[in-house]
Design a protein around this motif. Structure first.
Motif, PDB file in Angstrom:
ATOM      1  N   ALA A  10     129.758  37.123  65.058  1.00  9.31           N
ATOM      2  CA  ALA A  10     130.315  36.189  64.341  1.00  9.31           C
ATOM      3  C   ALA A  10     131.779  36.462  63.680  1.00  9.31           C
ATOM      4  O   ALA A  10     131.917  36.344  62.803  1.00  9.31           O
ATOM      5  CB  ALA A  10     129.470  35.835  63.313  1.00  9.31           C
ATOM      6  N   GLY A  11     132.194  38.193  62.898  1.00 10.46           N
ATOM      7  CA  GLY A  11     132.357  38.751  62.270  1.00 10.46           C
ATOM      8  C   GLY A  11     133.949  38.228  62.685  1.00 10.46           C
ATOM      9  O   GLY A  11     134.076  38.496  63.951  1.00 10.46           O
ATOM     10  N   GLN A  75     126.693  30.813  64.324  1.00 14.50           N
ATOM     11  CA  GLN A  75     126.822  31.244  62.307  1.00 14.50           C
ATOM     12  C   GLN A  75     127.831  31.031  61.562  1.00 14.50           C
ATOM     13  O   GLN A  75     128.632  31.273  61.783  1.00 14.50           O
ATOM     14  CB  GLN A  75     126.780  33.089  62.176  1.00 14.50           C
ATOM     15  N   GLN A  78     129.863  33.220  57.703  1.00  9.59           N
ATOM     16  CA  GLN A  78     129.188  35.046  57.742  1.00  9.59           C
ATOM     17  C   GLN A  78     128.590  35.687  56.346  1.00  9.59           C
ATOM     18  O   GLN A  78     129.680  35.900  55.565  1.00  9.59           O
ATOM     19  CB  GLN A  78     130.431  35.955  58.333  1.00  9.59           C
ATOM     20  N   LEU A  79     127.466  34.882  55.846  1.00  9.90           N
ATOM     21  CA  LEU A  79     126.843  35.406  54.911  1.00  9.90           C
ATOM     22  C   LEU A  79     125.974  36.778  54.820  1.00  9.90           C
ATOM     23  O   LEU A  79     125.223  36.963  53.928  1.00  9.90           O
ATOM     24  CB  LEU A  79     125.887  34.031  54.230  1.00  9.90           C
ATOM     25  N   GLY A  80     126.178  37.144  56.240  1.00  7.43           N
ATOM     26  CA  GLY A  80     125.840  39.017  55.800  1.00  7.43           C
ATOM     27  C   GLY A  80     125.006  39.144  57.300  1.00  7.43           C
ATOM     28  O   GLY A  80     124.271  38.659  57.737  1.00  7.43           O
ATOM     29  N   THR A  81     124.289  40.340  57.240  1.00  7.43           N
ATOM     30  CA  THR A  81     123.685  40.623  58.882  1.00  7.43           C
ATOM     31  C   THR A  81     122.289  39.870  58.782  1.00  7.43           C
ATOM     32  O   THR A  81     121.947  39.942  60.053  1.00  7.43           O
ATOM     33  CB  THR A  81     124.046  42.197  59.119  1.00  7.43           C
ATOM     34  N   TYR A 103     125.463  45.113  67.531  1.00  5.99           N
ATOM     35  CA  TYR A 103     126.383  44.978  67.329  1.00  5.99           C
ATOM     36  C   TYR A 103     127.185  44.616  68.281  1.00  5.99           C
ATOM     37  O   TYR A 103     127.101  45.373  68.953  1.00  5.99           O
ATOM     38  CB  TYR A 103     126.702  45.885  65.922  1.00  5.99           C
ATOM     39  N   ASP A 105     130.855  45.132  68.172  1.00  5.97           N
ATOM     40  CA  ASP A 105     131.379  45.948  68.364  1.00  5.97           C
ATOM     41  C   ASP A 105     131.378  47.090  68.619  1.00  5.97           C
ATOM     42  O   ASP A 105     132.099  48.339  67.350  1.00  5.97           O
ATOM     43  CB  ASP A 105     132.254  45.004  66.964  1.00  5.97           C
ATOM     44  N   TYR A 139     129.719  53.449  55.022  1.00  9.81           N
ATOM     45  CA  TYR A 139     128.176  53.567  55.998  1.00  9.81           C
ATOM     46  C   TYR A 139     127.179  53.236  54.788  1.00  9.81           C
ATOM     47  O   TYR A 139     127.149  53.945  54.162  1.00  9.81           O
ATOM     48  CB  TYR A 139     128.208  54.723  56.605  1.00  9.81           C
ATOM     49  N   GLY A 140     125.967  52.288  55.301  1.00  4.36           N
ATOM     50  CA  GLY A 140     124.740  52.373  55.033  1.00  4.36           C
ATOM     51  C   GLY A 140     124.178  53.677  54.696  1.00  4.36           C
ATOM     52  O   GLY A 140     124.241  54.027  55.613  1.00  4.36           O
ATOM     53  N   GLU A 154     123.726  50.165  50.704  1.00  4.00           N
ATOM     54  CA  GLU A 154     124.997  50.147  51.053  1.00  4.00           C
ATOM     55  C   GLU A 154     125.906  50.838  50.367  1.00  4.00           C
ATOM     56  O   GLU A 154     125.888  50.912  49.059  1.00  4.00           O
ATOM     57  CB  GLU A 154     124.886  48.378  50.925  1.00  4.00           C
ATOM     58  N   ASN A 169     123.432  54.539  57.814  1.00  2.00           N
ATOM     59  CA  ASN A 169     123.384  53.463  59.303  1.00  2.00           C
ATOM     60  C   ASN A 169     124.183  53.053  60.405  1.00  2.00           C
ATOM     61  O   ASN A 169     125.280  52.481  60.003  1.00  2.00           O
ATOM     62  CB  ASN A 169     122.097  52.288  58.492  1.00  2.00           C
ATOM     63  N   TYR A 197     122.005  41.145  52.688  1.00  2.00           N
ATOM     64  CA  TYR A 197     122.461  41.945  53.746  1.00  2.00           C
ATOM     65  C   TYR A 197     121.210  42.654  55.106  1.00  2.00           C
ATOM     66  O   TYR A 197     119.594  42.683  54.402  1.00  2.00           O
ATOM     67  CB  TYR A 197     122.325  43.447  52.947  1.00  2.00           C
TER      68      TYR A 197
HETATM   69  C1  UD1 Z   1     126.474  47.293  58.253  1.00  2.00           C
HETATM   70  C2  UD1 Z   1     125.057  47.320  57.785  1.00  2.00           C
HETATM   71  C3  UD1 Z   1     125.056  49.314  57.277  1.00  2.00           C
HETATM   72  C4  UD1 Z   1     126.367  50.025  58.803  1.00  2.00           C
HETATM   73  C5  UD1 Z   1     127.165  49.610  59.001  1.00  2.00           C
HETATM   74  C6  UD1 Z   1     127.247  50.431  60.369  1.00  2.00           C
HETATM   75  C7  UD1 Z   1     124.764  45.770  56.303  1.00  2.00           C
HETATM   76  C8  UD1 Z   1     124.808  45.051  54.852  1.00  2.00           C
HETATM   77  N1  UD1 Z   1     125.108  47.598  56.394  1.00  2.00           N
HETATM   78  O1  UD1 Z   1     127.879  47.439  57.671  1.00  2.00           O
HETATM   79  O2  UD1 Z   1     124.527  49.490  56.576  1.00  2.00           O
HETATM   80  O3  UD1 Z   1     126.363  51.444  57.874  1.00  2.00           O
HETATM   81  O4  UD1 Z   1     126.662  47.806  59.244  1.00  2.00           O
HETATM   82  O5  UD1 Z   1     128.902  49.440  60.911  1.00  2.00           O
HETATM   83  O6  UD1 Z   1     124.185  45.602  57.648  1.00  2.00           O
HETATM   84  N2  UD1 Z   1     128.518  40.787  61.040  1.00  2.00           N
HETATM   85  C9  UD1 Z   1     127.961  39.090  61.952  1.00  2.00           C
HETATM   86  N3  UD1 Z   1     127.596  38.331  60.809  1.00  2.00           N
HETATM   87  C10 UD1 Z   1     127.599  38.511  59.011  1.00  2.00           C
HETATM   88  C11 UD1 Z   1     127.728  39.831  59.360  1.00  2.00           C
HETATM   89  C12 UD1 Z   1     128.116  40.619  60.027  1.00  2.00           C
HETATM   90  O7  UD1 Z   1     127.727  38.075  62.902  1.00  2.00           O
HETATM   91  O8  UD1 Z   1     127.681  37.608  57.798  1.00  2.00           O
HETATM   92  C13 UD1 Z   1     128.413  41.081  62.480  1.00  2.00           C
HETATM   93  C14 UD1 Z   1     129.773  41.939  62.343  1.00  2.00           C
HETATM   94  O9  UD1 Z   1     130.620  40.862  63.163  1.00  2.00           O
HETATM   95  C15 UD1 Z   1     129.639  42.881  62.847  1.00  2.00           C
HETATM   96  C16 UD1 Z   1     128.362  43.426  62.428  1.00  2.00           C
HETATM   97  O10 UD1 Z   1     127.898  42.341  61.521  1.00  2.00           O
HETATM   98  O11 UD1 Z   1     129.375  43.051  64.146  1.00  2.00           O
HETATM   99  C17 UD1 Z   1     128.500  44.214  60.885  1.00  2.00           C
HETATM  100  O12 UD1 Z   1     128.875  43.893  60.115  1.00  2.00           O
HETATM  101  P1  UD1 Z   1     129.527  44.583  59.291  1.00  2.00           P
HETATM  102  O13 UD1 Z   1     130.954  43.030  58.531  1.00  2.00           O
HETATM  103  O14 UD1 Z   1     130.879  44.913  59.816  1.00  2.00           O
HETATM  104  O15 UD1 Z   1     128.994  44.869  58.147  1.00  2.00           O
HETATM  105  P2  UD1 Z   1     129.400  46.695  57.507  1.00  2.00           P
HETATM  106  O16 UD1 Z   1     129.623  46.092  56.434  1.00  2.00           O
HETATM  107  O17 UD1 Z   1     130.414  47.810  58.637  1.00  2.00           O
END
Ligand code: UD1
Ligand code: CA
Length: 449
Positions: A10-11, A75, A78-81, A103, A105, A139-140, A154, A169, A197
């Protein structure tokens, strides 16, 4: 055990600086999302859910093309993973089995890594994929206690001490569906980013007395794509891997670094690929074929023993039977070339069928387009199409028929017939000499004046 893949896509991918959603940028001519889905396919998932947000319409169309059984959930914000995974909750209501979060990506995940995560699930309720980061940067961090994972912190929330941890992570995890959605329901957004998260499920699981562990993979596998530079590098990595796989399978690549492959390229054993060949999407080449230098292929099938090129172009819908010959500066589109047929020089064959052992002379063109519609040309077996023939479609040429050089074929040619459609030659005795002297005299006069 049943598996459901939940792929986060969704990012926005702001750093791609693009109108195209990040996960649709291609690597090896296929959206990076397709790479993630292909890696996940090794687990033979019963369900595949893609979480889309930015560019959801385009993502939905692409998903349908990659795997028509996959489902897209939205989604909108985008409020977080954790919030992203939560969007799959309704779609997976009643699903019994494991959820594997991927993921969209992260295209380089190896199938064996996913298998190791599933194996590790026998000993732990929740399995996280980690990696030793050369530069842990943003990275986390995985806070381990022996082989048990305590929590993930994080980057933005980490202490000085925690920032020293290099085990990071990847974002991927495997967990029983019911457990995962129960945990996600408890995730809050009281953190530096005010995001939900997904990583918080680790500590929540521990607090409920569940075992959590981490499986490690090579950092290269978790390589995420965030910019065009990453994308360009990713294509290089993909090409190297794809070439190495072909070599392993017994394909000869004369200059591997000059051959461009697609995610779905299939090439059989003992086929020889000369330098500078491009394989676009949808190409299969059987064993023992020869694709000669500087050829460009897409959406076509090349059978055993066929020789293509040098400098040939095979466009979508081209079907070459065994032992066919397609030579230099020949373009074939949407055409079946039957066994042993030859199109060796400077031709365009489109929307056509060419029968067994037929020879298409140099410079032959199928005139398939009338400016509005496309029409077919059908040529029988053992026919001989003279050089520079124009076949004005729709038209048929029979078995063992011939066309004279330079013929413009506008009517069907019966089996065994010879079509001649050009002005008859007339030699005028002595005329050339006469004409030369007239012209020379004219030139002399001009030079004097
Ligand atoms: C995330 C992890 C981090 C890890 C890193 C690896 C969390 C809180 N953190 O961080 O520990 O080391 O990935 O790359 O999970 N996405 C959505 N919707 C959202 C947010 C994200 O679909 O609301 C998708 C993004 O498109 C992407 C993936 O989730 O494909 C990761 O999101 P991103 O924002 O890149 O996470 P990081 O902050 O990098
Ligand atoms: Ca990221």
């Amino acid at each position: 055990m049943s598996i459901a893949l939940v792929i986060l896509a969704a990012g926005k991918g702001t750093r791609m600086n693009s109108d195209l959603p990040k996960v649709l940028h291609p690597i090896g001519q296929a959206p990076m999302l397709a790479h993630a889905m292909q890696a996940g396919a090794v687990l033979e998932p019963d369900r595949t859910i893609v979480v889309a947000g930015h560019g959801a319409e385009a993502v939905t169309r692409a998903v349908a093309e990659i795997d028509e059984t996959a489902q897209v959930v939205l989604q909108t914000e985008q409020l977080g993973t954790a919030h992203a995974v939560d969007q799959a909750r309704d779609a997976l209501a009643g699903f019994e089995g494991d959820v594997v979060v991927l993921y969209g990506d992260t295209p380089f995940l190896q199938p064996q890594t996913l298998e190791r995560m599933i194996d590790a699930r026998q000993k732990a309720a929740l399995v996280i994929l980690g990696f030793e980061a050369a530069d842990p940067a943003r990275y986390g961090r995985l806070v381990m206690d022996g082989d048990r994972l305590e929590r993930i912190v994080e980057f933005k929330d980490a202490s000085e001490e925690e920032l020293k941890i290099s085990f990071c992570n990847s974002g991927l995890m495997a967990c029983d569906a019911e457990t995962l959605f129960d945990l996600i329901a408890k995730v809050g957004n009281d953190n530096a980013s005010e995001e939900y998260y997904l990583t918080d499920v680790v500590e929540l699981a521990r607090n409920s007395g569940l075992a959590v562990t981490a499986v490690a993979c090579d950092e290269a596998e978790t390589l995420g794509i965030n910019s065009r530079v990453d994308l360009a590098r990713a294509d290089v990595v993909f090409q190297d891997r794809a070439r190495a796989e072909l070599l392993e399978l017994g394909v000869t690549l004369m200059a591997p670094e000059t051959v461009y492959l697609s995610l779905d390229t299939i090439i059989g054993r003992d086929t020889v690929i000369e330098p500078n060949v491009v394989f676009g999407p949808g190409v299969t080449v059987e064993s023992g074929a020869n694709i000669r230098a500087f050829s460009h292929l897409e959406g076509c099938h090349v059978s055993r023993g066929a020789v293509v090129g040098p400098y040939a172009r095979l466009r979508p819908g081209t079907e070459l039977a065994e032992n066919t010959r397609i030579g230099n500066f020949v373009e074939i589109k949407n055409a079946e070339i039957a066994e042993g047929a030859k199109v060796n020089h400077l031709s365009y064959v489109g929307d056509a069928s060419v029968g067994t052992e037929t020879n298409i002379g140099a410079g032959t063109i199928t005139c398939n387009y009338d400016g509005v519609m496309k029409h077919r040309t059908e040529i029988g077996a053992r026919a001989f199409i003279g050089s520079n023939t124009c076949l004005v479609a729709p038209v048929k040429v029979g078995n063992e028929a011939m066309t004279a050089t330079g013929t413009v074929v506008t009517k069907d040619v019966e089996d065994g017939a010879l079509a001649v459609a050009r002005a008859r030659q007339d030699n005028k005795q002595g005329y050339a000499r006469k004409l030369f002297s007239i012209l020379r005299a004219k030139k002399q006069k001009q030079n004097r004046g």
